[in-house]
Design a protein around this motif. Structure first.
Motif, PDB file in Angstrom:
ATOM      1  N   MET A   1       0.839  -1.192   0.000  1.00 39.30           N
ATOM      2  CA  MET A   1       0.000   0.000   0.000  1.00 39.30           C
ATOM      3  C   MET A   1       0.881   1.252   0.000  1.00 39.30           C
ATOM      4  O   MET A   1       1.846   1.331   0.750  1.00 39.30           O
ATOM      5  CB  MET A   1      -0.906  -0.010   1.231  1.00 39.30           C
ATOM      6  CG  MET A   1      -1.918  -1.156   1.246  1.00 39.30           C
ATOM      7  SD  MET A   1      -3.047  -1.083  -0.168  1.00 39.30           S
ATOM      8  CE  MET A   1      -3.994  -2.591   0.098  1.00 39.30           C
ATOM      9  N   SER A   2       0.518   2.231  -0.826  1.00 41.89           N
ATOM     10  CA  SER A   2       1.353   3.415  -0.947  1.00 41.89           C
ATOM     11  C   SER A   2       0.803   4.623  -0.223  1.00 41.89           C
ATOM     12  O   SER A   2       1.479   5.643  -0.121  1.00 41.89           O
ATOM     13  CB  SER A   2       1.520   3.775  -2.437  1.00 41.89           C
ATOM     14  OG  SER A   2       0.253   4.020  -3.038  1.00 41.89           O
ATOM     15  N   GLY A   3      -0.421   4.550   0.266  1.00 42.67           N
ATOM     16  CA  GLY A   3      -1.003   5.715   0.904  1.00 42.67           C
ATOM     17  C   GLY A   3      -2.189   5.364   1.763  1.00 42.67           C
ATOM     18  O   GLY A   3      -2.360   4.219   2.189  1.00 42.67           O
ATOM     19  N   SER A   4      -3.023   6.368   2.035  1.00 38.49           N
ATOM     20  CA  SER A   4      -4.223   6.154   2.836  1.00 38.49           C
ATOM     21  C   SER A   4      -5.352   7.002   2.274  1.00 38.49           C
ATOM     22  O   SER A   4      -5.127   7.903   1.455  1.00 38.49           O
ATOM     23  CB  SER A   4      -3.961   6.517   4.303  1.00 38.49           C
ATOM     24  OG  SER A   4      -3.766   7.918   4.450  1.00 38.49           O
ATOM     25  N   ARG A   5      -6.562   6.733   2.716  1.00 41.65           N
ATOM     26  CA  ARG A   5      -7.716   7.496   2.267  1.00 41.65           C
ATOM     27  C   ARG A   5      -8.723   7.621   3.398  1.00 41.65           C
ATOM     28  O   ARG A   5      -8.804   6.747   4.274  1.00 41.65           O
ATOM     29  CB  ARG A   5      -8.374   6.842   1.052  1.00 41.65           C
ATOM     30  CG  ARG A   5      -8.929   5.446   1.327  1.00 41.65           C
ATOM     31  CD  ARG A   5      -9.356   4.754   0.046  1.00 41.65           C
ATOM     32  NE  ARG A   5      -9.812   3.384   0.302  1.00 41.65           N
ATOM     33  CZ  ARG A   5     -11.094   3.050   0.454  1.00 41.65           C
ATOM     34  NH1 ARG A   5     -12.037   3.979   0.352  1.00 41.65           N
ATOM     35  NH2 ARG A   5     -11.427   1.796   0.672  1.00 41.65           N
ATOM     36  N   VAL A   6      -9.477   8.702   3.380  1.00 41.85           N
ATOM     37  CA  VAL A   6     -10.578   8.878   4.325  1.00 41.85           C
ATOM     38  C   VAL A   6     -11.767   8.095   3.795  1.00 41.85           C
ATOM     39  O   VAL A   6     -12.223   8.329   2.666  1.00 41.85           O
ATOM     40  CB  VAL A   6     -10.940  10.365   4.484  1.00 41.85           C
ATOM     41  CG1 VAL A   6     -12.168  10.531   5.378  1.00 41.85           C
ATOM     42  CG2 VAL A   6      -9.763  11.152   5.050  1.00 41.85           C
ATOM     43  N   VAL A   7     -12.273   7.158   4.597  1.00 41.25           N
ATOM     44  CA  VAL A   7     -13.373   6.307   4.125  1.00 41.25           C
ATOM     45  C   VAL A   7     -14.708   6.663   4.760  1.00 41.25           C
ATOM     46  O   VAL A   7     -15.763   6.283   4.234  1.00 41.25           O
ATOM     47  CB  VAL A   7     -13.061   4.812   4.367  1.00 41.25           C
ATOM     48  CG1 VAL A   7     -11.826   4.399   3.586  1.00 41.25           C
ATOM     49  CG2 VAL A   7     -12.876   4.499   5.843  1.00 41.25           C
ATOM     50  N   ALA A   8     -14.693   7.369   5.888  1.00 44.36           N
ATOM     51  CA  ALA A   8     -15.957   7.692   6.552  1.00 44.36           C
ATOM     52  C   ALA A   8     -15.767   8.847   7.513  1.00 44.36           C
ATOM     53  O   ALA A   8     -14.667   9.072   8.036  1.00 44.36           O
ATOM     54  CB  ALA A   8     -16.499   6.472   7.292  1.00 44.36           C
TER      55      ALA A   8
END
Length: 314
Positions: A1-8
């Motif tokens: 995995m190269s990053g992150s994301r806001v999911v909620a």
């Protein structure tokens, strides 16, 4: 995995609403004076028995439910706050206990009004390093506990509330690298004074000049770190300190005419570390955040400190 994301996202505000008309009965002020200087019309005030942990848990529960994750999947809980009186267990640990999160690393972070964006960056770094796959990041404040209700210059500003975000590892970079820093030489411009009964105090004009003259270029740097320009933004959510500051800052960012700008300060007042996630979650709930589009979040305050990044709207 190269990053992150806001999911909620999720938020919580106390039921009690304190209007400008209410404040007219408490101090020498009036609705016109308050609106002209701050833009604030109302603020939510927690009851005596409603704690920072209560509000943080309420916001976090909504974000977790919206994410579709189980409590056991959360590997990190961070609460950004400068108003919590509890030292141990941390507010984050209390949230984990209430939400039945069994084994996450939990800690509180105090970077005043810039706390949520700082905490989000910290969680992003954790996920990028592989130390967790999912994190719960919360900004929660009970600023009414720190308010001098006899000071008409400051008591009109502050409110209570909490906002939360669940972030997860991602194959793309949907939480951009953070732009953050501080100017300790101006640390006294926003402060909590008196060790035993802290009270909020600030040098309002100094903060206004600093925020409107120096921070727009820093906010633009956050866009550069995301590989975009301010013209690419779909929305901007700055710290909800004062409507005049928000409007003066965003005018200098060369935004498109259709960009959505958060103005939750009108309804919620200044909620310190809670202001960015609170405004972001309310915008999402109302369907105002265009999913998949870049959103600049940027906060500033006591320290004097700042932190911001571009996220992809969930």
């Amino acid at each position: 995995m190269s990053g992150s994301r806001v999911v909620a996202l999720g938020h919580h505000q106390p039921e009690r609403v304190l209007t400008n008309a209410d404040l007219e009965k408490m101090v020498d002020t009036n609705d016109e004076w308050i609106r002209q200087r701050t833009g604030i019309a109302t603020r939510h005030i927690a009851g005596e028995s409603e704690s920072v942990a209560d509000m943080a848990s309420g916001a976090a529960a909504k974000a977790l439910a919206s994410s579709g994750l189980s409590p056991a999947e959360i590997g990190q809980v961070i609460v950004a706050t400068c108003s919590a009186i509890d030292r141990s267990p941390s507010i984050a640990a209390q949230v984990a206990a209430r939400l039945n999160i069994p084994s996450a690393v939990c800690f509180d972070l105090n970077n005043a009004c810039a706390g949520f964006c700082t905490a989000l960056a910290t969680a992003d770094h954790t996920l990028r390093a592989g130390a967790a796959q999912h994190a719960l990041v919360i900004g929660a404040e009970k600023m009414s506990d720190l308010t001098d209700w006899t000071d008409r210059a400051s008591c009109i500003l502050l409110g209570d509330g909490a906002g939360a975000a669940v972030i997860s590892t991602s194959s793309s970079v949907d939480v951009s690298p953070v732009t953050w820093g501080s100017d300790p030489s101006r640390g006294n411009a926003v402060r909590l004074v008196d060790d035993w009964q802290p009270r909020f105090a600030q040098e309002g004009q100094s903060v206004f000049r600093w925020a409107t003259s120096e921070l727009p270029s820093v906010a633009a740097q956050a866009c550069e770190r995301a590989g975009i320009t301010t013209r690419d933004l779909a929305a901007v959510v700055t710290h909800q300190a004062n409507l005049r500051i928000i409007e003066a800052m965003t005018r200098k960012l060369d935004l498109r005419d259709d960009v959505i700008i958060a103005r939750d300060v009108v309804d919620s007042g200044n909620t310190s570390a809670a202001s960015v996630p609170l405004a972001l979650s309310k915008m999402s709930e109302r369907g105002e955040l265009p999913s998949g589009q870049p959103v600049l979040i940027f906060a500033f305050g006591g320290g004097l400190s700042w932190a911001g990044q571009v996220i992809t709207a969930p």
